[in-house]
Design a protein around this motif. Structure first.
Motif, short mmCIF file in Angstrom:
data_model
loop_
_atom_site.label_atom_id
_atom_site.label_comp_id
_atom_site.label_asym_id
_atom_site.label_seq_id
_atom_site.Cartn_x
_atom_site.Cartn_y
_atom_site.Cartn_z
N VAL A 116 0.98 -1.05 0.02
CA VAL A 116 0.07 0.14 -0.02
C VAL A 116 0.77 1.15 0.02
O VAL A 116 1.77 1.43 0.84
CB VAL A 116 -1.02 0.09 1.23
N ASP A 117 0.78 2.14 -0.92
CA ASP A 117 1.44 3.39 -0.85
C ASP A 117 0.77 4.39 -0.12
O ASP A 117 -0.45 5.04 -0.32
CB ASP A 117 1.24 3.90 -2.46
N ARG A 118 1.09 4.38 1.08
CA ARG A 118 0.85 5.32 2.16
C ARG A 118 0.38 6.67 1.63
O ARG A 118 -0.64 7.51 1.82
CB ARG A 118 1.69 5.38 3.24
N ALA A 119 1.39 7.38 0.89
CA ALA A 119 1.16 8.68 0.34
C ALA A 119 0.03 8.95 -0.62
O ALA A 119 -0.70 9.86 -0.19
CB ALA A 119 2.58 9.19 -0.20
N ARG A 120 -0.19 7.86 -1.57
CA ARG A 120 -1.21 7.89 -2.03
C ARG A 120 -2.60 7.92 -1.37
O ARG A 120 -3.67 8.63 -1.70
CB ARG A 120 -1.21 6.86 -3.25
N VAL A 121 -2.53 6.79 -0.44
CA VAL A 121 -3.83 6.75 0.29
C VAL A 121 -4.05 7.77 1.22
O VAL A 121 -5.36 8.31 1.09
CB VAL A 121 -3.53 5.42 1.23
#
Lengths: 574, 126
Positions: free
Chosen positions: A354-359
């Protein structure tokens, strides 16, 4: 006299379900590696059975579809042709239609719509003819001989074996005549299954619950409690044991292996991989694990969603994987296991994580997170489960149907379970769904706090102790009281305050008994007034207004006939 | 001591249907899922007087069943009707060699099956 009764329809639906599942399993297996003769034969047999039995019920369209598929497979069986990818895709498409057919038969005892099936049959026939025409097949296709003989036989007087003029030496034909049997079959034992209306089992479970209550009403009756009745006590104990085993066995009646569900998931992953042009392998672990049938039915859609997510968003395309030094073929592991009194179903992928920044960016965009807030890692992952995180548009394009991770969570929670997402950027994600093994009875520790009774799932309780002087700490920041347990601090949760009662009458903590329970977010300590004891509790759902009671998983019927609130420990933090 | 018909087929649909048809025509019917079970049933049930059997079945198919029956004194003369979707010439010939009384292709009209069974029963009684 050829009237078809309910029994035949029901028998057909049940048998066809099994056969279709086997066919699909065989096809998916062939996609991964070239089949051996036995596997092709098994596939052929399955289609042959469908054709044969459907003809008994005059299911012409259903039978026709099975027939053209059988012809196609006969090329591989009788002429050693390879089962190629377009063939597999056609056959899998047919499997879907046959499955719809079974559904239709089950619901309305009607055949598939001939017009709807015909185009697919045509395409299969075209594929058959194209391959039959190829030099690999020199002899006339067997089904043509078939048809001639069939006509001759059905029109002939049946009583005598019709004389068939045919050359060829008898010895060879006798050898040929060995019936094809499913090999290795000698040891193959058949399990006999009964098909039982789920409602009947539920009714029986309710009765068993009542039986337990009635049993306790007798064995713990005040009239016998005081007397010195040694013989009675042991007889009563035996009765209680028996009632308990009835309850346990009844719960087990509803348990079915996850294998059929997991097998359907092979197909889901295959289709998603094809659609996205990725190479993905699904590995299945623990498919013999048994779960409640109700649960199995309900987690299908969530599982489909999680797996599609894994393929769509998790697994990278081949180029990117090559760049990252990962194997070209993405890997998803679907697992099931029992852990204590719970079932854990996990989906792990080796994708990008999971791409934290995108989420976080998306959560801010959707207004799920104020721009100023700096959420923790766990909180960021939690955004994924919020309603409105996935928009409808995205769901449709990428994941096929209107289920988002919020629905996954809601469904699992409605089964008294929890979803947990873990992810390491670049290395993959894991979604873990943890649910109680049985939905009807819970082994619980029953406690009293104030005037209320509570039932705690026994597997969550890890310690019961008495609060000694000096073990209490007050958090200076928020005034919360913490209990020192060895080298950690555990928050103290007063159950009566949990429901908004401010009264602190009798709330002296020192010297009181506390029950320590494990939750998803660490342990909590529950001060209690009385430990009633461990018992099997019949769980009933809370309906209507009652369903809004905080942290309640349902109401538990106790042996005494009293009602306790069955706690959902993981919600005690809220 | 009612005479019984043994129906051998691995498909529950076929067994259910044959049983219903034959019971409606006044026969008593017992079932077996394959040749192995059929031989067991034949040993347990001395009142079986006719066997209606599928050909292609797991464990033991209809032709092997026929062959085994021919090796047992008590079963040697028992009439057997093959009821199958197979129509390969070699198979039909082999069944005839082994003394099968008929080879019928599924699905068949109930009347035809009942008439054939009646005829066979009558022939046996005579």
């Amino acid at each position: 006299m050829n009237l078809i009764g309910e029994e035949e329809w029901a028998a057909f639906a049940e048998e066809a379900d099994t056969v279709i599942r086997e066919i699909e399993e065989a096809l998916l297996g062939m996609e991964r590696r070239a089949p051996n003769a036995e596997e092709i034969n098994a596939l052929y047999r399955g289609l042959h059975t469908l054709k044969g039995t459907s003809s008994f019920l005059s299911l012409d369209s259903f039978g026709h579809l099975a027939h053209v598929c059988e012809d196609l497979v006969s090329l591989a069986r009788d002429h050693g042709m390879a089962v190629d990818a377009p063939m597999l895709t056609l056959l899998l498409e047919a499997v879907d239609v046959l499955r719809q057919g079974v559904e239709r038969i089950r619901i309305e005892s009607a055949d598939l719509d001939a017009k709807a099936v015909e185009p697919l049959c045509q395409r299969i026939t075209v594929a058959f003819r194209a391959r039959r025409g190829s030099p690999a097949v020199a002899a006339p296709a067997p089904h043509e001989v078939h048809e001639v003989v069939e006509v001759a036989l059905t029109e002939a007087e049946v009583f005598e074996v019709p004389a068939i003029e045919d050359g060829g030496d008898a010895g060879a034909s006798a050898a040929e005549a060995r019936p094809r049997t499913r090999d290795g079959g000698a040891a193959e034992a058949r399990t006999e299954y009964l098909r039982i209306d789920g409602a009947k089992v539920s009714a029986l479970m309710d009765l068993a619950g009542e039986l337990g209550l009635a049993c306790s009403a007798v064995t713990r009756h005040p009239d016998v409690a005081s007397g010195d009745l040694e013989g009675f006590a042991s007889a009563a104990h035996r009765l209680e044991l028996l009632v308990r085993s009835i309850q346990t066995d009844l719960s087990a009646l509803r348990l079915v292996p996850v294998a059929p569900l997991f097998q359907r998931m092979q197909r889901v992953v295959r289709d998603a991989a094809l659609r996205t042009g990725k190479e993905v392998e699904l590995q299945v672990v623990g498919e013999d694990t048994e779960v409640d049938k109700v649960m199995l039915d309900q987690i299908q859609d969530p599982l489909v969603h999680v797996l599609r997510n894994a393929v769509d968003h998790g697994i990278e395309d081949a180029d990117e994987r090559a760049r990252l030094g990962k194997p070209a073929c993405g890997r998803i592991v679907l697992s099931a296991s029992h852990q204590g009194g719970e079932v854990v179903i996990g989906v792990r992928d080796d994708g990008r994580g999971v791409d934290r920044a995108r989420v976080l960016a998306k959560a801010r965009e959707r207004g799920l997170c104020p721009p100023s807030a700096a959420p923790s890692d766990a909180e960021i992952l939690d955004f994924v489960f919020l309603p409105g995180f996935s928009t409808k548009k995205e769901v449709d394009e990428l994941s096929g149907r209107g289920v988002g991770m919020d629905v996954v969570r809601t469904t699992v929670e409605s089964l008294r379970g929890h979803v947990h997402l873990a992810s390491r950027q670049g290395a993959g994600s894991q979604v873990k769904m943890t649910m109680p093994l049985t939905l009807a009875f819970v082994d619980a520790m029953v406690i009293r706090e104030g005037e209320r009774l509570f039932a705690l799932p026994i597997e969550k309780v890890f310690e019961v102790s008495k609060i000694e002087r000096g073990r209490l700490v007050t958090n200076s920041a928020d005034g919360h009281v913490l209990l020192r347990v060895r080298d950690t601090s555990v928050p103290v949760v007063w159950l009566h305050r949990f429901w908004g009662e401010k009264s602190d009458v009798g709330c002296e903590l020192e010297g009181r008994v506390v029950v320590l329970v494990q939750t998803l977010r660490g342990a909590v300590a529950l001060p209690v007034d009385e430990l009633i004891g461990n018992q099997q509790v019949m769980l009933k759902p809370l309906r209507g207004l009652l369903s809004t009671i905080r942290a309640a998983a349902g109401c538990g019927m106790l042996r005494t006939g009293d009602v306790a609130i069955a706690l959902d420990c993981d919600k005690l933090h809220d | 001591m009612d005479p019984k018909i043994l129906v051998v087929d691995d498909s529950m649909v076929v067994r259910t249907h044959l049983k219903r048809t034959l019971v409606a025509a006044g026969f008593e019917v017992i079932e077996a899922v394959d040749g192995v079970q059929a031989l067991e049933k034949l040993t347990e049930e001395p009142n079986v007087i006719l066997v209606v059997s599928d050909v292609n079945m797991p464990r033991m198919g209809g032709l092997e069943l026929l062959e085994r029956m021919r090796q047992v004194e008590a079963l040697r003369e028992m009439p057997v009707l093959m009821l199958t979707t197979e129509a390969q010439i070699e198979l039909v010939k082999r069944a005839k060699e082994l003394g099968a009384k008929g080879w019928m292709i599924k699905p068949l009209k109930a009347e035809l099956l009942v008439a054939t069974v009646r005829k066979l029963m009558a022939a046996k009684a005579a």
